[in-house]
Write an enzyme that holds these catalytic residues in place. Sequence first.
Site, short mmCIF file in Angstrom:
data_model
loop_
_atom_site.label_atom_id
_atom_site.label_comp_id
_atom_site.label_asym_id
_atom_site.label_seq_id
_atom_site.Cartn_x
_atom_site.Cartn_y
_atom_site.Cartn_z
CG HIS A 163 50.06 49.90 32.71
ND1 HIS A 163 49.82 50.27 34.01
CD2 HIS A 163 49.90 48.56 32.67
CE1 HIS A 163 49.53 49.19 34.72
NE2 HIS A 163 49.57 48.14 33.93
NE ARG A 191 44.93 50.48 37.71
CZ ARG A 191 44.24 49.97 36.70
NH1 ARG A 191 42.93 50.09 36.66
NH2 ARG A 191 44.85 49.34 35.71
#
Length: 571
Positions: A236, A257
């Site tokens: 990740h 994000r």
Amino acid sequence: MREMQADILILGSGGAGLFAALHAYDRNPGLRIVLATKGLIGKCGCSRMVQGGYNAVLDPRDSFELHFRDTIKGGAFLNNQELAWTLVTDAPERVRELELKVGCFFDRREDGFIHQKPFAGQSFDRTVHRGDLTGIEIIARLTDQVFARDIAVLEECRGVDLLTTTEGDRVVGAVLLDMRSGELLAVNSKAVILATGGAASMYKIAAPSFDKTGDGMAMALRAGAVFIDMEMVQFHPTGLLAGDSRLSGSVLEEGLRGAGGRLYNALGERFMERYDPVRLERSTRDMVARAGYLEIMAGRGTPAGGVLLDMTHLGAEFVERQFPGMVERVRDIGKDLAREPVEVSPTAHFMMGGVKIDRDCYTNLAGLFVAGEDAGGTHGANRLGGNGIAESTVFGARAGDAAADFAVQTPLRPASPARLAEIEKRTLAPLLRAEGENVYGIRDELKVLMWEKVGVVRNGRDLELARGRLYELMERAMQIGVRARGSRRYNLEWNEALNVINWITVAQAVAEAAILRTESRGSHYRSDFPETDNERWLCNIHLVRNPDGSLRSWTEPVKLTRLRPEDVGQN
Ligand SMILES: Cc1cc2nc3c(=O)[nH]c(=O)nc-3n(C[C@H](O)[C@H](O)[C@H](O)COP(=O)(O)OP(=O)(O)OC[C@H]3O[C@@H](n4cnc5c(N)ncnc54)[C@H](O)[C@@H]3O)c2cc1C
């Protein structure tokens, strides 16, 4: 050694283990079911940590074909397509079971329909959730259901090794270590379901819960189970960096994000402009993880070895409202996500590889069933967010059903006394050595080695080097001497010695498969072979461990039973 008999022994109490227990019991309430778990039931494993949610086709505008296509594209066509199809077609049934039978409450839309949110890599919004605490909802209610049934639960009781018959043709139970008393317990059972949740914690920076140390995979390797796709480890991109804090490695979710969060290196450069100028931070998980890793390795990281996640330009009020859980997590390490950049690093998250299973979780070893993250094949080279908890519940349920049927048809057979004695001797050995290697030193060396040489970006030279060092580390691990030998009760050093041997066992399989795959695909990136090579490498790498610890490997072409790369323009 204390002994016990059962029809079915389940190891692990995540989504897979709990679903297996419920289904086995409901299939046949007359069966004696024992569920042993290394942590505390309801509190351990990664299923409980699921924040995002659960992928299932519920909306009439969505379809099995779409979910399947997303899963196969995400997996870069390495998936076992029958397992992926099973995942997709069973998932709605499991969600209904979770709501109507188990008692979960998922978020709903104003019209009363279950709310489904978007997740990366999906062509339809199909992620079922309970706020951002979906795992707690699922695991808490499943735990209640297990307690409501006549299922024996052994907590803080870890599986150590699988028992087999003298002929070696069947798995007939396991040796357990009651961590509280330090006593060993031999459970003789007709079937064993492994659901211990993978081994991604073998890396220096890692997201999984601390109770998961590759035990189930190592046990299955030692018993002769066939593994596939072990090179496929998902990283990740935004794990929290917090020094020695236990929060280091924990995930700062993808939505940050998605909402516009930016990544900078220590020189203040928005480095995604170089790696994916179009999608920038919204690029795929593997690409962003790779970019961050390369920046850090090129010396453009922060002094602590990270990059910076910056949300400040979105406004503190927005960040606090949209991401309360993430703001709180970061506050726990004394930082303010809404008002300052926060140090992050890629973090080892999930293993796509594992024991080779069929749709009902049968393995090559009669009597051994495997479900959840210990099993390989469903996700191919990359797992989509939301497909992990779906996998553990779908295949946990199937393993429970299949093991219950198997136990009814199969007589209990005794375990090999020689194997039992050998497991006991091997397990107690670290406690009996007055002088020996230091367990913590070996553990730390292993994690750094895996991070630097078998991590986000790989190459043949480093992988070969890692393979050699892993064999050395294993030799040293076999000489670990536990300094705290006074008592077997809750002896953490002794338990860590067992963990380290298991991590190395699994790490050897990861390194071996990573050496063999001379291409880049999904989460496996080789800087010396940066292209995907469908001509040569549309195949699964199989591994089996020989009795002397060496690994035997072979490849088999992926069976493209339902979808081919050319169907989605990827040839
Ligand atoms: C931070 C984080 C967030 C995630 N978010 C999502 C998400 O939003 N959606 C999604 O689909 N997936 C998500 N995942 C992935 C998901 O958590 C896993 O795919 C899934 O939980 C695996 O389930 P499991 O039952 O195989 O293992 P786990 O739930 O991890 O359970 C493993 C169990 O095995 C036990 N155990 C370990 N060793 C032994 C032993 N030797 N003997 C007995 N028991 C043992 C453990 O104590 C634990 O009870 C996330 C993962 C992480 C780390």
